[in-house]
Design an enzyme around this catalytic site. Structure first.
Site, PDB file in Angstrom:
ATOM      1  N   SER A  72      30.590  17.815  67.943  1.00 49.44           N
ATOM      2  CA  SER A  72      32.014  18.172  67.892  1.00 49.44           C
ATOM      3  C   SER A  72      32.231  19.642  68.249  1.00 49.44           C
ATOM      4  O   SER A  72      31.330  20.478  68.117  1.00 49.44           O
ATOM      5  CB  SER A  72      32.570  17.909  66.496  1.00 49.44           C
ATOM      6  OG  SER A  72      32.397  16.548  66.155  1.00 49.44           O
TER       7      SER A  72
HETATM    8  N1  SAM Z   1      28.731  15.004  63.201  1.00 56.81           N
HETATM    9  C1  SAM Z   1      28.403  15.314  64.579  1.00 56.81           C
HETATM   10  C2  SAM Z   1      28.375  16.795  64.821  1.00 56.81           C
HETATM   11  O1  SAM Z   1      27.783  17.495  64.041  1.00 56.81           O
HETATM   12  O2  SAM Z   1      28.897  17.287  65.819  1.00 56.81           O
HETATM   13  C3  SAM Z   1      29.305  14.611  65.536  1.00 56.81           C
HETATM   14  C4  SAM Z   1      29.161  13.169  65.479  1.00 56.81           C
HETATM   15  S1  SAM Z   1      29.743  12.285  66.870  1.00 56.81           S
HETATM   16  C5  SAM Z   1      31.305  12.955  67.210  1.00 56.81           C
HETATM   17  C6  SAM Z   1      30.101  10.727  66.070  1.00 56.81           C
HETATM   18  C7  SAM Z   1      28.896   9.937  65.683  1.00 56.81           C
HETATM   19  O3  SAM Z   1      29.322   8.812  64.932  1.00 56.81           O
HETATM   20  C8  SAM Z   1      28.098   9.391  66.860  1.00 56.81           C
HETATM   21  O4  SAM Z   1      26.784   9.847  66.807  1.00 56.81           O
HETATM   22  C9  SAM Z   1      28.183   7.883  66.675  1.00 56.81           C
HETATM   23  O5  SAM Z   1      27.016   7.189  67.074  1.00 56.81           O
HETATM   24  C10 SAM Z   1      28.414   7.772  65.180  1.00 56.81           C
HETATM   25  N2  SAM Z   1      28.969   6.500  64.707  1.00 56.81           N
HETATM   26  C11 SAM Z   1      29.914   5.702  65.270  1.00 56.81           C
HETATM   27  N3  SAM Z   1      30.121   4.603  64.514  1.00 56.81           N
HETATM   28  C12 SAM Z   1      29.286   4.710  63.438  1.00 56.81           C
HETATM   29  C13 SAM Z   1      29.031   3.897  62.305  1.00 56.81           C
HETATM   30  N4  SAM Z   1      29.666   2.732  62.080  1.00 56.81           N
HETATM   31  N5  SAM Z   1      28.108   4.325  61.414  1.00 56.81           N
HETATM   32  C14 SAM Z   1      27.429   5.477  61.605  1.00 56.81           C
HETATM   33  N6  SAM Z   1      27.632   6.302  62.658  1.00 56.81           N
HETATM   34  C15 SAM Z   1      28.559   5.921  63.562  1.00 56.81           C
END
Ligand code: SAM
Length: 236
Positions: A72
Site C-alpha cells: 500500500s
Molecule cells: N498489508 C500490505 C502492505 O503492507 O502494504 C498490503 C496488502 S495488499 C494491498 C492486500 C493483500 O490482501 C494481498 O496480498 C491479497 O492477497 C490479500 N488478500 C485478499 N483476500 C484475502 C483473504 N481472503 N485472506 C487473506 N488475505 C487476502
C-alpha cells in the site's frame, strides 16, 4: 569505490528518501501520531519490495509485490495505523499480510499481531522478513482471512488491507466490545470508502475516513475468486 562504501551510500539515500516521505507524504497530510511516525521510520519500506523496485520504495504510491498484489501507499499505511489507535495491550488481527510492511508497523505498536494472507508465496516471504527484522510478536498463517481467526479471537483491533464487498460481519463477531476495526468497503461501482467501526455495548459506530483504492478481499465472505486469479494461484 568499494562495495561497502557504495552500500553505505545506498543506505544514506534510502534514509534521506524515508525522512522526506514521512514529512511530505504523511505529516504534511495530517498524520501526527508520534508512535506511528517512529514505526514508519524504523521499518524500511525498501526491505519489503523486490530489488528492481527498491529505488522507488519511498514514492507516494502503491508498488507491485507480485501475484497481482501491491504494497500500500505509505500514507495509507500510516493513516490506517493511526486510525486503529492501537497500543501494547492490544491483540490485533490483520487480514491481507501481502509483503508484511503494514504487519511490521503494527508489530511495533501492538502487543501481538495475528495476520492472514491467502497467497502462500507472499505469506512465506513475509514470514521470512518478520524473522529477519527480529519481530517476534507476529503470527502469520496462510488462509482465507474473510473468515477471521476464530481460535485466537476476540481481538482488540482488526485491520483489513483489502476491499470487502460489505461491512464484514464475520470479523465484527471476532472484535471485542470497545474494539476498533479499520476496513475498506466497496460502495458504488469502482468506489471504496475506508471505514473505522467501533464496537460498543450499544451497537456499532461507523466513521468514514475517505475514499481509497484497495485490491479485493477474496474468499468465503468476500469477493468470489475469478478464473484468472484461480489459474495464477494454482501455478504458485
Ligand atoms: N498489508 C500490505 C502492505 O503492507 O502494504 C498490503 C496488502 S495488499 C494491498 C492486500 C493483500 O490482501 C494481498 O496480498 C491479497 O492477497 C490479500 N488478500 C485478499 N483476500 C484475502 C483473504 N481472503 N485472506 C487473506 N488475505 C487476502
Amino acid at each position: 569505490m568499494t562495495a561497502s562504501s557504495s552500500s553505505n551510500q545506498q543506505k544514506g539515500s534510502y534514509s534521506i528518501a524515508r525522512k522526506r516521505m514521512i514529512q511530505e507524504q504523511i505529516v504534511d497530510r495530517g498524520v501526527r501520531d508520534q508512535a506511528v511516525l517512529a514505526a514508519m521510520q524504523k521499518i524500511h519500506r525498501h526491505d519489503f519490495v523486490d530489488d528492481a523496485l527498491k529505488a522507488q520504495a519511498y514514492r507516494d504510491a502503491p508498488l507491485n509485490i507480485g501475484e497481482g498484489q501491491t504494497i500500500s501507499q505509505p500514507y495509507i499505511v500510516a493513516l490506517m495505523t493511526q486510525s486503529l489507535k492501537t497500543n501494547k495491550d492490544h491483540k490485533v488481527l490483520e487480514i491481507g499480510t501481502g509483503c508484511g510492511f503494514q504487519t511490521s508497523i503494527l508489530s511495533e505498536l501492538a502487543g501481538k499481531v495475528y495476520t492472514i494472507e491467502r497467497i502462500r508465496g507472499l505469506g512465506l516471504q513475509a514470514r521470512k522478513r518478520f524473522k529477519d527484522y527480529g519481530l517476534r510478536n507476529i503470527v502469520m498463517r496462510v488462509g482465507d482471512g474473510s473468515k477471521g481467526w476464530e481460535e485466537a479471537a476476540p481481538f482488540d483491533r482488526i485491520i483489513v488491507t483489502c476491499a470487502s464487498p460489505k461491512v464484514p460481519e464475520r470479523l465484527l463477531e471476532q472484535l471485542n466490545i470497545g474494539g476498533v476495526m479499520v476496513v475498506p468497503v466497496s460502495q458504488k461501482e469502482g468506489h471504496q470508502n475506508l471505514l473505522r467501526i467501533t464496537k460498543t455495548k450499544e451497537g456499532l459506530k461507523t466513521e468514514n475516513l475517505g475514499e481509497c483504492h484497495f485490491v479485493k478481499l477474496i474468499g468465503r465472505h468476500g469477493y468470489r475468486q475469478d478464473r484468472e486469479i484461480k489459474r495464477k494461484d494454482s501455478l504458485a
